[in-house]
Design an enzyme around this catalytic site. Sequence first.
Site, PDB file in Angstrom:
ATOM      1  N   CYS A  16      33.246  60.686  55.268  1.00 27.86           N
ATOM      2  CA  CYS A  16      33.305  60.911  53.822  1.00 27.86           C
ATOM      3  C   CYS A  16      32.714  59.704  53.106  1.00 27.86           C
ATOM      4  O   CYS A  16      32.301  58.725  53.723  1.00 27.86           O
ATOM      5  CB  CYS A  16      34.740  61.152  53.364  1.00 27.86           C
ATOM      6  SG  CYS A  16      35.797  59.696  53.523  1.00 27.86           S
ATOM      7  N   CYS A  19      33.784  56.133  53.839  1.00 28.13           N
ATOM      8  CA  CYS A  19      33.202  55.485  55.029  1.00 28.13           C
ATOM      9  C   CYS A  19      31.912  54.758  54.672  1.00 28.13           C
ATOM     10  O   CYS A  19      31.742  53.563  54.959  1.00 28.13           O
ATOM     11  CB  CYS A  19      32.910  56.522  56.115  1.00 28.13           C
ATOM     12  SG  CYS A  19      34.343  57.421  56.727  1.00 28.13           S
ATOM     13  N   CYS A  83       4.675  46.788  93.532  1.00 29.43           N
ATOM     14  CA  CYS A  83       5.811  46.299  94.319  1.00 29.43           C
ATOM     15  C   CYS A  83       7.012  46.088  93.416  1.00 29.43           C
ATOM     16  O   CYS A  83       6.932  46.263  92.200  1.00 29.43           O
ATOM     17  CB  CYS A  83       5.457  45.001  95.033  1.00 29.43           C
ATOM     18  SG  CYS A  83       5.119  43.645  93.898  1.00 29.43           S
ATOM     19  N   CYS A  86       6.804  43.967  90.266  1.00 31.63           N
ATOM     20  CA  CYS A  86       6.200  44.601  89.076  1.00 31.63           C
ATOM     21  C   CYS A  86       7.281  45.265  88.230  1.00 31.63           C
ATOM     22  O   CYS A  86       7.389  45.026  87.020  1.00 31.63           O
ATOM     23  CB  CYS A  86       5.175  45.659  89.484  1.00 31.63           C
ATOM     24  SG  CYS A  86       3.768  45.025  90.405  1.00 31.63           S
ATOM     25  N   ASP A 495      -4.856  56.124  32.400  1.00 32.88           N
ATOM     26  CA  ASP A 495      -6.163  55.484  32.537  1.00 32.88           C
ATOM     27  C   ASP A 495      -7.220  56.582  32.454  1.00 32.88           C
ATOM     28  O   ASP A 495      -7.009  57.698  32.921  1.00 32.88           O
ATOM     29  CB  ASP A 495      -6.244  54.770  33.887  1.00 32.88           C
ATOM     30  CG  ASP A 495      -7.556  54.052  34.063  1.00 32.88           C
ATOM     31  OD1 ASP A 495      -7.922  53.275  33.178  1.00 32.88           O
ATOM     32  OD2 ASP A 495      -8.215  54.286  35.094  1.00 32.88           O
ATOM     33  N   ASP A 689      -5.306  54.735  39.278  1.00 30.22           N
ATOM     34  CA  ASP A 689      -5.770  55.075  40.625  1.00 30.22           C
ATOM     35  C   ASP A 689      -5.090  54.260  41.713  1.00 30.22           C
ATOM     36  O   ASP A 689      -5.358  54.440  42.889  1.00 30.22           O
ATOM     37  CB  ASP A 689      -7.291  54.936  40.727  1.00 30.22           C
ATOM     38  CG  ASP A 689      -7.762  53.499  40.492  1.00 30.22           C
ATOM     39  OD1 ASP A 689      -6.910  52.589  40.476  1.00 30.22           O
ATOM     40  OD2 ASP A 689      -8.971  53.299  40.316  1.00 30.22           O
ATOM     41  N   ASP A 693      -5.694  49.326  38.888  1.00 29.50           N
ATOM     42  CA  ASP A 693      -4.639  49.397  37.883  1.00 29.50           C
ATOM     43  C   ASP A 693      -3.318  48.846  38.419  1.00 29.50           C
ATOM     44  O   ASP A 693      -2.276  49.014  37.779  1.00 29.50           O
ATOM     45  CB  ASP A 693      -4.426  50.850  37.435  1.00 29.50           C
ATOM     46  CG  ASP A 693      -5.665  51.432  36.793  1.00 29.50           C
ATOM     47  OD1 ASP A 693      -6.279  50.743  35.964  1.00 29.50           O
ATOM     48  OD2 ASP A 693      -6.027  52.578  37.121  1.00 29.50           O
TER      49      ASP A 693
END
Length: 794
Positions: A16, A19, A83, A86, A495, A689, A693
Amino acid sequence: MSEEKHTTLGVTGMTCAACSSRIEKVLNKMDGVEAQVNLTTEKANVEYDPEKTSFEDITAKIEKLGYGVQTEKTEFDVMGMTCASCSNRIEKVLNKQNGVKVANVNLATESASIEYNPGLMNVDAIIDKIQKLGYDAKVKEDSKENKSHKEKQVQLMKRKLVISAILSAPLLVTMLVHLFGMEIPAIFMNPWFQFLLATPVQFIIGWQFYVGAYKNLRTGGANMDVLVALGTSAAYFYSLYEAFKTIGNPEYMPHLYFETSAILITLILFGKYLETSAKSQTTLAISKLLNLQAKEARVLRDGEEVMIPVEDVAVGDYLLVKPGEKIPVDGIVKKGRTSVDESMITGESIPIEKNVDATVIGSTLNKNGSIQMEATKVGKDTALASIIKVVEDAQGSKAPIQRLADVISGYFVPIVVGFAIITFIIWITLVQPGNFEMALVTAIAVLVIACPCALGLATPTSIMVGTGRAAENGILFKGGEHLERTHELEAIILDKTGTITKGKPEVTEFEGDQETLQLLASAEKGSEHPLAEAIVAYTTEKDIELKDVDDFSAIPGHGIEATISTSHILVGNRKLMHDHQIDIEIAEQQLVDFETDGKTAMLIAINGEYRGIVAVADTIKDTAIDAIKELKELGLEVIMLTGDNERTANSIAKQVGIDQVIAQVLPGEKAEKVKEIQLQGKKVAMVGDGVNDAPALAIADIGIAIGTGTEVAIEAADVTILGGELLLIPQAIKMSKATIKNIRQNLFWAFAYNSAGIPIAAFGLLAPWIAGAAMAFSSVSVVTNSLRLKRVKI
């Protein structure tokens, strides 16, 4: 000073608003941490200073509060291991990575199983780390957990609900005796039969409420679990006490409330199940966006076509895309030509022509030509992935209007417990002195009906649905706070270039014969000026063949001069014509008219004689007039901002219906103009844009970027309009208004529900099981009301 880090954690165990509010409050008390916790998405957005607090400290704090931090587990195929050293090396390195919980690498199966926190680590980073060690890796097909956390949660909840309902059904029958005096088999009224049915519901199905209550109380908090555990335990243990009184006294008629505790738990589970199922629909927008992504890619390797999962495409790969296929990732066309349907990104329904060197966007649809392309952006860097990230962040963010609900939720549960105790005392001492049973039942009803779940869900569910619906329409809100603030706007600054106008000059009028047009375009072919490009494009549309130019020169500020075969061509302004003694008196009025309309007019002379005139202008967008009309109808003051001269600016403004114009503004001055209007006490939006701007977009109360959804536009603004569709601006404002209205409805009913429900229960007018049903369905009603936003007309 170190750079702050941001992470998103999946938090499990929240039931809820108390929490989420408690976790957020505790995290924000940590040094260098700023957190927002969202109950609906079950996520915590955390910004922290790693020099002051580590990621491990944050997860440990959440777990100490009694909640879990969600992890993901992925299986990988690992190539190149020879091996045991690795596999040991890979495992050791991965286990040291921040965000990796545990990594197991198996040499025999050449695979790795890695559990990690998605807020700090992802699949691409894991593969990259393995590759840097000199090996290779890929995600195993269908290796990720088949079902998401939420799907598993819903299925587990459903199983619990079914079992609880089966065990509670016989107990429900006993209510018929209490309510209607019906006769039922005697076994149903046997206290030990009821005990056998109620106990598994109370302590197996309902164990989650005890765990949640214990964890919260242990850390000094209180949530819904506390209310449910207290209420059902009181009913259960009182019934058990009554059952024991029948031992050795078969004549005693016990007052049993086993059905109350069992049915309460069943109803609460049912409500939570419906709530969780409904909440999954609020994330439908993300699902739709994810479904847009291409699944496979046709990669060219050693001259052959190889189909691979799109996740395996790397930057620099060459891909073949055939007609009717989705473009897998962002890239550049290297061979071929086609048209691409980019409507899912830009909103533009007309397919866009794509030639060599053109940019293509991943997940858009290739229409009618085969192309070879080079991948430039893959995975999380693609345009669509950026859009999905913005929507996810917005859905997980918290609007300021939610703060009040969070504060109230944090104090609500302790107050309710206190009120229930007072109710019990008043009933047993004043209302019905000595009637323990009635006092207990009334107190239980108060505890159960007062759960603040609806209050906690009121805002985040609306934000999730609202931002999702907006995204489906090409409107990206960067966060819940921006969605909320947008409805407060009083003025909007647009603009001119690229926003109101197309941002690309076009030929609007030409007066002259066919030969003049051919020579004009042939001469302009050698110029890179935007006006010249507009003239050449105009001629191309008319399928006029251009001639080779023998000599060409640009005359700065005046025009051009060219020679084509035996023709000497001049194209430019009055000054150029006067310098060459060309008589243009016949064209003077036409020239003035074009200039008054804000168009750039160029005179044409061939071999010393005036031959025609061409007008070029940055034309307004098709929907500009309608969009500005809608903005005015919404009560906004509309202002146009431009660097153009006043005559051109006023001409454009007149065409689209704008009354206020601020002209001849340098790019660096745009932010100052926005600030001036804000100083008048107005909430201002700036539309541009998203690149030149940027300062003005940043300083405005709401910055709206018109663009193609690229990272630059998304970063620059609070709201991004995908594509150049201006009608999406009033739609964004309408969506904000509709969402805020929806949130206020949710908050009103949540407050009204608790304000009315608690007194009614305290007066003994609600049976506990009815209170439980009302509490469960209050949460469902809030989520359902939020889902109405999916159908709202904008």
